[in-house]
Scaffold this motif. Sequence first.
Motif, short mmCIF file in Angstrom:
data_model
loop_
_atom_site.label_atom_id
_atom_site.label_comp_id
_atom_site.label_asym_id
_atom_site.label_seq_id
_atom_site.Cartn_x
_atom_site.Cartn_y
_atom_site.Cartn_z
N ILE A 57 0.82 -1.04 0.10
CA ILE A 57 -0.11 0.00 -0.20
C ILE A 57 0.93 1.09 -0.07
O ILE A 57 0.68 2.20 -0.98
N THR A 59 3.77 1.65 -1.18
CA THR A 59 4.56 1.88 -2.47
C THR A 59 3.72 2.09 -3.78
O THR A 59 4.04 2.42 -4.62
N GLY A 60 2.28 2.10 -3.19
CA GLY A 60 1.35 2.28 -4.32
C GLY A 60 1.03 1.00 -5.42
O GLY A 60 0.40 1.43 -6.35
N ARG A 61 1.48 -0.20 -4.95
CA ARG A 61 1.56 -1.20 -5.90
C ARG A 61 -0.16 -1.74 -5.51
O ARG A 61 -0.68 -2.32 -6.68
N VAL A 62 -0.80 -1.40 -4.42
CA VAL A 62 -1.91 -1.93 -4.24
C VAL A 62 -2.69 -0.74 -3.72
O VAL A 62 -2.18 -0.20 -3.07
N THR A 63 -3.83 -0.57 -4.23
CA THR A 63 -5.01 0.27 -3.78
C THR A 63 -5.96 -0.06 -3.06
O THR A 63 -6.67 -1.10 -3.63
N LEU A 64 -6.43 0.43 -2.00
CA LEU A 64 -7.67 0.20 -1.26
C LEU A 64 -8.61 0.52 -1.80
O LEU A 64 -9.77 -0.06 -1.93
N PRO A 66 -9.72 1.89 -5.60
CA PRO A 66 -9.07 2.38 -6.93
C PRO A 66 -9.81 3.31 -7.47
O PRO A 66 -11.25 3.29 -7.17
N ALA A 67 -9.45 4.28 -8.42
CA ALA A 67 -10.22 5.51 -8.90
C ALA A 67 -10.88 4.89 -10.05
O ALA A 67 -10.60 3.74 -10.81
#
Length: 197
Positions: A57, A59-64, A66-67
């Motif tokens: 989370i 590092t931005g590899r997984v987003t809780l 998503p847009a």
Amino acid sequence: MPKTTYPRDRFDEVSRQRARVGAHRAENPRMRAWVVVLWALLATIVLVAIGIFGSLIATGRVTLFPAPSATPAPVATIEPVIDLTYGVVVLNATPEPGLATRTKDTIVAAGWPADSVLPGDAGTTDFPETTVYYSFPEDEAAALGLAGVIGGAQVAQTDAYLQVDDPATEVDESVVKQLTVVLGLDRIASPSPSATE
């Protein structure tokens, strides 16, 4: 001061042993070693999983959350239109003589006035694929219609064939409505082997 004596009672008889006397809680039963190891292993797995998920989370590899993705706008399809108000220039860009005249006959047979279709030769004889050129975006439907009349062709926009009634004027209402067909090598029959020997 006189010494006072009290009668003896049960509190005067203290045991010589140092054991606990009175009510007390029983000792906790000893936990088995495998239960302790199991809980330690479970806690380790949970902590490692939390650490990995947290770093993904961070590092931005997984987003809780998503847009939402933007929905692409549908591309409008342009329907071919046969518009006889356009002038047509047919240029033969192949080594086969008479191809422009034969194509003119096909276009006139589709309804164009004979004097609005002008055949001629291009400055090259190795143009690869027949193309109908138009000058403005609003001419694309007519270009597609003409491409269908001549049996199918590519359609492209260019101002290379733009014609103006008065060359001194800017491009405006005086622009002639014109489509240009450049005939390519795809319109000629491939030579027979005996002709090339």
